[in-house]
Design a protein around this motif. Structure first.
Motif, PDB file in Angstrom:
ATOM      1  N   MET A  95       0.841  -1.187   0.000  1.00 54.94           N
ATOM      2  CA  MET A  95       0.000   0.000   0.000  1.00 54.94           C
ATOM      3  C   MET A  95       0.889   1.254   0.000  1.00 54.94           C
ATOM      4  O   MET A  95       2.042   1.195   0.445  1.00 54.94           O
ATOM      5  CB  MET A  95      -0.915   0.013   1.226  1.00 54.94           C
ATOM      6  N   PRO A  96       0.368   2.399  -0.476  1.00 54.14           N
ATOM      7  CA  PRO A  96       1.188   3.625  -0.487  1.00 54.14           C
ATOM      8  C   PRO A  96       1.772   3.976   0.877  1.00 54.14           C
ATOM      9  O   PRO A  96       2.917   4.446   0.966  1.00 54.14           O
ATOM     10  CB  PRO A  96       0.207   4.695  -0.973  1.00 54.14           C
ATOM     11  N   ASP A  97       1.039   3.729   1.942  1.00 57.13           N
ATOM     12  CA  ASP A  97       1.531   4.068   3.280  1.00 57.13           C
ATOM     13  C   ASP A  97       2.691   3.181   3.731  1.00 57.13           C
ATOM     14  O   ASP A  97       3.322   3.467   4.755  1.00 57.13           O
ATOM     15  CB  ASP A  97       0.398   3.963   4.307  1.00 57.13           C
ATOM     16  N   ASP A  98       2.986   2.133   2.977  1.00 58.44           N
ATOM     17  CA  ASP A  98       4.079   1.221   3.341  1.00 58.44           C
ATOM     18  C   ASP A  98       5.444   1.724   2.876  1.00 58.44           C
ATOM     19  O   ASP A  98       6.470   1.121   3.216  1.00 58.44           O
ATOM     20  CB  ASP A  98       3.845  -0.169   2.714  1.00 58.44           C
ATOM     21  N   TYR A  99       5.472   2.791   2.097  1.00 57.21           N
ATOM     22  CA  TYR A  99       6.703   3.198   1.410  1.00 57.21           C
ATOM     23  C   TYR A  99       7.891   3.363   2.354  1.00 57.21           C
ATOM     24  O   TYR A  99       8.974   2.798   2.124  1.00 57.21           O
ATOM     25  CB  TYR A  99       6.456   4.495   0.631  1.00 57.21           C
ATOM     26  N   GLU A 100       7.734   4.112   3.438  1.00 59.91           N
ATOM     27  CA  GLU A 100       8.861   4.366   4.323  1.00 59.91           C
ATOM     28  C   GLU A 100       9.340   3.081   4.995  1.00 59.91           C
ATOM     29  O   GLU A 100      10.553   2.849   5.128  1.00 59.91           O
ATOM     30  CB  GLU A 100       8.496   5.418   5.365  1.00 59.91           C
ATOM     31  N   ALA A 101       8.418   2.231   5.413  1.00 58.71           N
ATOM     32  CA  ALA A 101       8.804   0.968   6.033  1.00 58.71           C
ATOM     33  C   ALA A 101       9.544   0.077   5.032  1.00 58.71           C
ATOM     34  O   ALA A 101      10.513  -0.611   5.391  1.00 58.71           O
ATOM     35  CB  ALA A 101       7.574   0.246   6.564  1.00 58.71           C
ATOM     36  N   PHE A 159      20.485  11.131  -2.108  1.00 61.12           N
ATOM     37  CA  PHE A 159      19.352  10.412  -1.528  1.00 61.12           C
ATOM     38  C   PHE A 159      19.762   9.694  -0.248  1.00 61.12           C
ATOM     39  O   PHE A 159      19.065   9.765   0.775  1.00 61.12           O
ATOM     40  CB  PHE A 159      18.802   9.397  -2.530  1.00 61.12           C
ATOM     41  N   HIS A 160      20.885   9.003  -0.289  1.00 61.32           N
ATOM     42  CA  HIS A 160      21.288   8.170   0.846  1.00 61.32           C
ATOM     43  C   HIS A 160      21.582   9.008   2.089  1.00 61.32           C
ATOM     44  O   HIS A 160      21.218   8.619   3.207  1.00 61.32           O
ATOM     45  CB  HIS A 160      22.515   7.342   0.474  1.00 61.32           C
ATOM     46  N   GLN A 161      22.218  10.155   1.915  1.00 63.35           N
ATOM     47  CA  GLN A 161      22.503  11.009   3.073  1.00 63.35           C
ATOM     48  C   GLN A 161      21.214  11.503   3.718  1.00 63.35           C
ATOM     49  O   GLN A 161      21.087  11.521   4.952  1.00 63.35           O
ATOM     50  CB  GLN A 161      23.392  12.175   2.640  1.00 63.35           C
ATOM     51  N   ALA A 162      20.244  11.904   2.881  1.00 64.12           N
ATOM     52  CA  ALA A 162      18.953  12.340   3.415  1.00 64.12           C
ATOM     53  C   ALA A 162      18.237  11.176   4.095  1.00 64.12           C
ATOM     54  O   ALA A 162      17.603  11.345   5.149  1.00 64.12           O
ATOM     55  CB  ALA A 162      18.094  12.923   2.295  1.00 64.12           C
ATOM     56  N   PHE A 163      18.330   9.996   3.503  1.00 67.39           N
ATOM     57  CA  PHE A 163      17.734   8.790   4.072  1.00 67.39           C
ATOM     58  C   PHE A 163      18.323   8.482   5.447  1.00 67.39           C
ATOM     59  O   PHE A 163      17.591   8.220   6.410  1.00 67.39           O
ATOM     60  CB  PHE A 163      17.972   7.628   3.102  1.00 67.39           C
ATOM     61  N   MET A 164      19.638   8.545   5.555  1.00 67.19           N
ATOM     62  CA  MET A 164      20.290   8.249   6.837  1.00 67.19           C
ATOM     63  C   MET A 164      19.922   9.291   7.892  1.00 67.19           C
ATOM     64  O   MET A 164      19.674   8.943   9.055  1.00 67.19           O
ATOM     65  CB  MET A 164      21.800   8.178   6.649  1.00 67.19           C
ATOM     66  N   ARG A 165      19.867  10.556   7.507  1.00 66.23           N
ATOM     67  CA  ARG A 165      19.491  11.596   8.480  1.00 66.23           C
ATOM     68  C   ARG A 165      18.074  11.384   8.991  1.00 66.23           C
ATOM     69  O   ARG A 165      17.774  11.609  10.169  1.00 66.23           O
ATOM     70  CB  ARG A 165      19.619  12.990   7.839  1.00 66.23           C
ATOM     71  N   ALA A 166      17.194  10.942   8.101  1.00 67.59           N
ATOM     72  CA  ALA A 166      15.786  10.771   8.470  1.00 67.59           C
ATOM     73  C   ALA A 166      15.545   9.537   9.340  1.00 67.59           C
ATOM     74  O   ALA A 166      14.754   9.585  10.284  1.00 67.59           O
ATOM     75  CB  ALA A 166      14.922  10.695   7.210  1.00 67.59           C
ATOM     76  N   TYR A 167      16.232   8.440   9.031  1.00 63.01           N
ATOM     77  CA  TYR A 167      15.899   7.174   9.672  1.00 63.01           C
ATOM     78  C   TYR A 167      16.982   6.615  10.593  1.00 63.01           C
ATOM     79  O   TYR A 167      16.682   5.799  11.467  1.00 63.01           O
ATOM     80  CB  TYR A 167      15.563   6.126   8.602  1.00 63.01           C
ATOM     81  N   TYR A 168      18.215   7.045  10.386  1.00 62.35           N
ATOM     82  CA  TYR A 168      19.319   6.530  11.204  1.00 62.35           C
ATOM     83  C   TYR A 168      20.228   7.679  11.632  1.00 62.35           C
ATOM     84  O   TYR A 168      21.421   7.690  11.325  1.00 62.35           O
ATOM     85  CB  TYR A 168      20.128   5.475  10.420  1.00 62.35           C
TER      86      TYR A 168
END
Length: 214
Positions: A12-18, A195-204
């Motif tokens: 589902m669309p809401d699953d994207y971040e997970a 993308f990866h740097q933003a991803f790491m800041r957001a989630y890790y």
């Protein structure tokens, strides 16, 4: 965790971040000759609005309300020597959380989605995957059918599973319709690191995630 407690459902669309986090963690320790980096989560990002993704075949595996596995499909086509085309599909990434691996979850996702692909009328599933794993699920070397990739190659990682008996006999050339996104995930260094740097800041936050020092 037993597979009897696993629920397979459509993404589902809401699953994207997970799914992004799952994919990153699932591939973090994967290594093989020629592998440059963990970029499968970037591929998920690039495929988010790709018209060649087949949403009816994109599934997640849930355990106790948490997504622990995911499979994504894109359309592909086999062009035969007589120029006729077969509608086929290709899956990947196939992701399972490290703590849940080797429990049959990936197998469940593959088998469930391929049965749906059969119902939808696709001729076959073609993949570029781990040569020692997918034959356990019934895949065979694509060269058995006389199939090649666009560059003429057909090595052990190129595998096929017929959904319609005899569909692949006679051979041909496989075209990945989402090839642009897959190549960009592998080759677009600037886009990946942004993308990866933003991803790491957001989630890790606080964990290393920048480009290697030159």
């Amino acid at each position: 965790m037993g597979v009897e407690n696993i629920i397979i459902r459509n993404e589902m669309p809401d699953d994207y971040e997970a799914i992004l986090r799952l994919t990153y963690e699932a591939f973090l320790t994967l290594d093989y000759p020629g592998r440059r980096r963990t970029d499968e989560h970037y591929l998920i990002h690039l495929l988010q609005n790709c018209p060649h993704v087949t949403p009816e075949l994109c599934y997640v595996a849930e355990a106790e309300g948490k997504i622990v596995g995911h499979i994504l499909y894109t359309r592909s086509a086999v062009v035969r020597l007589d120029k006729t085309e077969l509608e086929t599909v290709t899956f990947g990434p196939l992701s399972v959380l490290p703590k849940c691996q080797r429990q049959g979850i990936g197998r469940m996702l593959v088998r469930h989605s391929m049965e749906k692909a059969r119902e939808m009328g696709f001729a076959a599933v073609l993949i570029d995957g781990v040569p020692d794993y997918y034959p356990k699920l019934g895949f065979v070397r694509a060269r058995k059918y006389g199939l090649t990739l666009r560059d003429g190659s057909s090595d052990d990682s190129f595998m096929a599973y017929e959904l319609k008996a005899g569909a692949l006999h006679g051979g041909g050339t496989l075209y990945f319709l989402a090839e642009t996104e897959f190549e960009r995930a592998e080759r677009d260094d600037d886009g990946f690191w942004a993308f990866h740097q933003a991803f790491m800041r957001a989630y890790y936050p606080g964990q290393a995630g920048g480009p290697p020092a030159v």
